[in-house]
Design a protein around this motif. Sequence first.
Motif, PDB file in Angstrom:
ATOM      1  N   MET A   1       0.919  -1.181  -0.059  1.00  0.00           N
ATOM      2  CA  MET A   1       0.063   0.118  -0.065  1.00  0.00           C
ATOM      3  C   MET A   1       0.907   1.256  -0.089  1.00  0.00           C
ATOM      4  SD  MET A   1      -3.555   0.635   1.772  1.00  0.00           S
ATOM      5  CE  MET A   1      -4.304  -0.396   0.638  1.00  0.00           C
ATOM      6  N   ALA A   2       0.579   2.168  -0.960  1.00  0.00           N
ATOM      7  CA  ALA A   2       1.346   3.449  -0.797  1.00  0.00           C
ATOM      8  C   ALA A   2       1.159   4.110   0.415  1.00  0.00           C
ATOM      9  CB  ALA A   2       0.837   4.318  -1.936  1.00  0.00           C
ATOM     10  N   HIS A   3       2.165   5.098   0.769  1.00  0.00           N
ATOM     11  CA  HIS A   3       1.877   5.877   1.959  1.00  0.00           C
ATOM     12  C   HIS A   3       2.842   6.827   2.010  1.00  0.00           C
ATOM     13  CE1 HIS A   3       5.490   3.821   3.454  1.00  0.00           C
ATOM     14  NE2 HIS A   3       5.197   2.684   2.827  1.00  0.00           N
ATOM     15  N   ALA A   4       2.699   7.845   2.865  1.00  0.00           N
ATOM     16  CA  ALA A   4       3.592   8.986   3.218  1.00  0.00           C
ATOM     17  C   ALA A   4       4.868   8.425   3.692  1.00  0.00           C
ATOM     18  CB  ALA A   4       2.952  10.228   4.113  1.00  0.00           C
ATOM     19  N   PHE A   5       6.088   8.903   3.589  1.00  0.00           N
ATOM     20  CA  PHE A   5       7.222   8.596   4.176  1.00  0.00           C
ATOM     21  C   PHE A   5       8.040   9.438   4.095  1.00  0.00           C
ATOM     22  CE2 PHE A   5       7.244   8.080  -0.492  1.00  0.00           C
ATOM     23  CZ  PHE A   5       8.451   8.308  -0.927  1.00  0.00           C
ATOM     24  N   LYS A   6       9.187   9.386   5.025  1.00  0.00           N
ATOM     25  CA  LYS A   6      10.232  10.315   5.613  1.00  0.00           C
ATOM     26  C   LYS A   6      11.529  10.175   4.491  1.00  0.00           C
ATOM     27  CE  LYS A   6       8.568  11.775   9.746  1.00  0.00           C
ATOM     28  NZ  LYS A   6       7.142  11.276   9.641  1.00  0.00           N
ATOM     29  N   VAL A   7      11.775  11.190   4.308  1.00  0.00           N
ATOM     30  CA  VAL A   7      13.293  11.351   3.422  1.00  0.00           C
ATOM     31  C   VAL A   7      14.097  12.205   4.000  1.00  0.00           C
ATOM     32  CG1 VAL A   7      12.195  10.723   1.108  1.00  0.00           C
ATOM     33  CG2 VAL A   7      12.216  13.095   1.661  1.00  0.00           C
ATOM     34  N   ARG A   8      15.583  11.693   3.833  1.00  0.00           N
ATOM     35  CA  ARG A   8      16.427  12.690   4.876  1.00  0.00           C
ATOM     36  C   ARG A   8      17.136  13.724   3.760  1.00  0.00           C
ATOM     37  NH1 ARG A   8      22.043  13.064   5.629  1.00  0.00           N
ATOM     38  NH2 ARG A   8      22.550  13.297   7.531  1.00  0.00           N
ATOM     39  N   ILE A   9      17.102  14.800   4.507  1.00  0.00           N
ATOM     40  CA  ILE A   9      17.885  16.104   3.362  1.00  0.00           C
ATOM     41  C   ILE A   9      19.426  15.963   3.616  1.00  0.00           C
ATOM     42  CG2 ILE A   9      18.040  18.487   3.322  1.00  0.00           C
ATOM     43  CD1 ILE A   9      15.267  18.717   4.645  1.00  0.00           C
ATOM     44  N   ASP A  10      19.894  15.512   2.405  1.00  0.00           N
ATOM     45  CA  ASP A  10      21.472  15.393   2.372  1.00  0.00           C
ATOM     46  C   ASP A  10      22.150  16.753   2.450  1.00  0.00           C
ATOM     47  OD1 ASP A  10      21.355  12.847   2.432  1.00  0.00           O
ATOM     48  OD2 ASP A  10      22.085  12.592   0.362  1.00  0.00           O
ATOM     49  N   GLU A  11      21.541  17.813   1.733  1.00  0.00           N
ATOM     50  CA  GLU A  11      22.126  18.627   1.205  1.00  0.00           C
ATOM     51  C   GLU A  11      21.190  20.125   0.990  1.00  0.00           C
ATOM     52  OE1 GLU A  11      24.631  18.175  -1.954  1.00  0.00           O
ATOM     53  OE2 GLU A  11      25.104  20.528  -2.251  1.00  0.00           O
ATOM     54  N   VAL A  12      21.399  21.331   1.414  1.00  0.00           N
ATOM     55  CA  VAL A  12      20.542  22.428   1.088  1.00  0.00           C
ATOM     56  C   VAL A  12      21.477  23.325   0.342  1.00  0.00           C
ATOM     57  CG1 VAL A  12      19.145  24.200   1.914  1.00  0.00           C
ATOM     58  CG2 VAL A  12      19.276  22.285   3.350  1.00  0.00           C
ATOM     59  N   ARG A  13      20.756  23.793  -0.968  1.00  0.00           N
ATOM     60  CA  ARG A  13      21.682  24.643  -1.640  1.00  0.00           C
ATOM     61  C   ARG A  13      20.937  25.853  -1.895  1.00  0.00           C
ATOM     62  NH1 ARG A  13      22.939  20.305  -6.464  1.00  0.00           N
ATOM     63  NH2 ARG A  13      24.398  18.916  -5.343  1.00  0.00           N
ATOM     64  N   VAL A  14      21.686  26.924  -2.065  1.00  0.00           N
ATOM     65  CA  VAL A  14      20.828  28.251  -2.275  1.00  0.00           C
ATOM     66  C   VAL A  14      21.143  28.821  -3.712  1.00  0.00           C
ATOM     67  CG1 VAL A  14      20.488  30.735  -1.342  1.00  0.00           C
ATOM     68  CG2 VAL A  14      21.034  28.635   0.224  1.00  0.00           C
ATOM     69  N   TRP A  84      14.510  15.756   8.228  1.00  0.00           N
ATOM     70  CA  TRP A  84      13.567  15.018   7.314  1.00  0.00           C
ATOM     71  C   TRP A  84      12.484  15.651   6.960  1.00  0.00           C
ATOM     72  CZ3 TRP A  84      15.281   9.515   7.085  1.00  0.00           C
ATOM     73  CH2 TRP A  84      16.085   9.148   7.576  1.00  0.00           C
ATOM     74  N   LEU A  85      12.005  15.081   5.813  1.00  0.00           N
ATOM     75  CA  LEU A  85      10.786  15.591   5.152  1.00  0.00           C
ATOM     76  C   LEU A  85       9.962  14.366   4.822  1.00  0.00           C
ATOM     77  CD1 LEU A  85      11.902  17.895   2.118  1.00  0.00           C
ATOM     78  CD2 LEU A  85      11.232  18.389   4.587  1.00  0.00           C
ATOM     79  N   ASP A  86       8.539  14.714   5.215  1.00  0.00           N
ATOM     80  CA  ASP A  86       7.517  13.778   4.985  1.00  0.00           C
ATOM     81  C   ASP A  86       6.851  14.024   3.763  1.00  0.00           C
ATOM     82  OD1 ASP A  86       4.651  12.977   5.011  1.00  0.00           O
ATOM     83  OD2 ASP A  86       5.147  12.339   7.240  1.00  0.00           O
ATOM     84  N   VAL A  87       6.947  13.119   2.781  1.00  0.00           N
ATOM     85  CA  VAL A  87       6.439  13.016   1.450  1.00  0.00           C
ATOM     86  C   VAL A  87       5.578  12.055   0.970  1.00  0.00           C
ATOM     87  CG1 VAL A  87       8.646  14.260   0.908  1.00  0.00           C
ATOM     88  CG2 VAL A  87       8.276  11.647   0.407  1.00  0.00           C
ATOM     89  N   LEU A  88       4.655  12.330   0.149  1.00  0.00           N
ATOM     90  CA  LEU A  88       3.967  11.558  -0.801  1.00  0.00           C
ATOM     91  C   LEU A  88       4.488  11.597  -2.234  1.00  0.00           C
ATOM     92  CD1 LEU A  88       0.050  12.482   0.205  1.00  0.00           C
ATOM     93  CD2 LEU A  88       1.193  10.321   0.697  1.00  0.00           C
ATOM     94  N   GLY A  89       4.809  10.411  -2.808  1.00  0.00           N
ATOM     95  CA  GLY A  89       5.083  10.575  -4.247  1.00  0.00           C
ATOM     96  C   GLY A  89       5.927   9.479  -4.719  1.00  0.00           C
ATOM     97  N   PRO A  90       6.488   9.634  -5.913  1.00  0.00           N
ATOM     98  CA  PRO A  90       6.249  10.721  -6.740  1.00  0.00           C
ATOM     99  C   PRO A  90       4.790  10.451  -7.354  1.00  0.00           C
ATOM    100  CG  PRO A  90       7.657   8.879  -7.792  1.00  0.00           C
ATOM    101  CD  PRO A  90       7.429   8.579  -6.315  1.00  0.00           C
ATOM    102  N   LEU A  91       4.184  11.803  -7.656  1.00  0.00           N
ATOM    103  CA  LEU A  91       2.704  11.936  -8.018  1.00  0.00           C
ATOM    104  C   LEU A  91       2.680  12.462  -9.383  1.00  0.00           C
ATOM    105  CD1 LEU A  91       1.225  13.296  -4.651  1.00  0.00           C
ATOM    106  CD2 LEU A  91       1.303  11.007  -5.428  1.00  0.00           C
ATOM    107  N   GLY A  92       1.581  12.139 -10.030  1.00  0.00           N
ATOM    108  CA  GLY A  92       1.137  13.025 -11.206  1.00  0.00           C
ATOM    109  C   GLY A  92       1.754  12.618 -12.536  1.00  0.00           C
ATOM    110  N   ARG A  93       1.355  13.168 -13.508  1.00  0.00           N
ATOM    111  CA  ARG A  93       1.798  12.592 -14.969  1.00  0.00           C
ATOM    112  C   ARG A  93       2.920  13.712 -15.395  1.00  0.00           C
ATOM    113  NH1 ARG A  93      -2.693  14.727 -19.461  1.00  0.00           N
ATOM    114  NH2 ARG A  93      -1.412  14.315 -21.427  1.00  0.00           N
TER     115      ARG A  93
END
Lengths: 259, 308
Positions: A1-14, A84-93
């Motif tokens: 079953m698909a679900h929301a999950f957590k992903v770790r932020i490796d790096e933040v660029r500006v 960490w970010l909580d995400v759903l995806g990948p989504l859409g066309r």
Amino acid sequence: MAHAFKVRIDEVRVPAPDHAELIVHSGELIKARPGQFCHVLTPGMLRRPISFSRIDRARERVGLLVQVVGSGTRWMAERQAGEWLDVLGPLGRGFDPPEGERPWLLVGGGVGIPPIFAALEAWGAQRTSSLEVVLGARFKDYLIMTDDFRRMAVEPALATDDGSAGHRGTVVPLVEEWVSQHPQGQLMACGPTPMLAAVSRAAASLAGPVQLALEQRMGCGIGACLACVVPAEPVGPEGPRYRRVCTDGPVFRREELVF
Amino acid sequence: MDLTVRLPRGLVLKNPIMAASGTFGFGPEYAAYVDLNRLGGVSVKGISPEPWRGNPPPRVWETPAGLLNSIGLQNPGMEVFLEEDVPFLKTVDTAIVANIIGHTVEEYRQVAERLSQEPRIDAFEVNISCPNIKAGGITFGHDPDQAFRVMEAVRAVTEKPVMVKISPNTAEPWIVAEAVTAAGADMISAINTLVGMAIDFKARRPALGGRTGGLSGPAVKPVAIRIVYEIASRVKVPVIGMGGIESAEDVLEFLMAGAQAVMVGTITFQHPERMLEIIETLPEVLNAYGFASLSEAVGAALPSRKEH
């Protein structure tokens, strides 16, 4: 079953003032096609749909590039590596891959540039015919990711509203010129809706597919709430019918849309 | 703990948690994320006899602890629903509530009559309270006489259980609840969204394409609790409560205010799995506050119960 999950932020660029690109590690999100998005949980009442700026399958990393326009994108831009970010995806066309033999134009406007870069990164190496990139923004600093394009050996044509970089004005004259020189061409574009409307008109005569990635305020992200609609064909007596950006799009063919 | 809820005309919910209309599509949309078999029920998005286009975008706007929406009841019409979504609904074991809408009393009658022939529909929720359409809808829900006529027309064409969804946008929402109960409503669901507006500074106009919208989410919960409490105090039929539920504690609050079951909506957009988590934790929360069963909690805060 698909679900929301957590992903770790490796790096933040500006990449520019008021912008942030979160590079996140995820074996799931790298399955995305350029033009698809993930729905990011923020402290507000709605998730934020963010398209992928890069999809690095080898290193299992994707980029989520945001411009700070409100509370949700501000919260995202304030994240740090290791969070960490909580995400759903990948989504859409997403975008359909380019047809190999056709000249190919990629058009990105402002914070619509990221999925255009993702398309180039995914398919640019396989191209068999000419490829050009046109990028536009309000001013020079907002022309994000230009170095990424150059790293892919593509020199983008530039346009800024104030003339601080490249052609002064919108991307539209540059698109018109390319279309007149490449009647057999194909086009992919992402940017603000007025830009897409003008690009759609400029590209009406192209023989190849014209694929436009749209943005809209979104609710559920999975097709249930019918919040993120845009006017689409067929146009009936009451007007256009409304289709969902989250599941019918975000990428549409120009002939499907009504601007 | 047995969480079964027994409602009028044989409507049985395996637990008191249902998906609220408008937030859960027509059934199939969330099936990849939520095991529908575990829900007490699903109230599908509002269905009219003919397709409705809905309102111009933008259709949602975030507010503090709330969500404004102006969807405008876009739906493909009852025939498309029967053809495209009911086959999926036949594969899941949960109560299916058809939320029905119309511009006229006759349209409410038509959609109730047609969907009444479909065995997979377990109950109706008559929506006379959506703030996002110009004709019909809320105009019926703000006038007890018109609300009575809608319910009377629906009652004449169906033997299925019928609940009427009440608007919070009147001074005394229980007057409409009393009117539809007199016309044969088996249950009351409350509340629909509160009419609101937000301004887009850059565009210098109302933020929503439909100008006004309906406010949902935690911001409206105290309003909903109060209206459920008032209706449950006055009306004999069961009340289905909703408005800003995010946790099992929120469910308990509605139960104690007099609701026999609840609907969960806005939170699903952020957390599709939240309804299932609520179902799992509800027995613990009931126990923590000294309730040995679900029914013991229902109406526990009502004055009539306190006097015993």
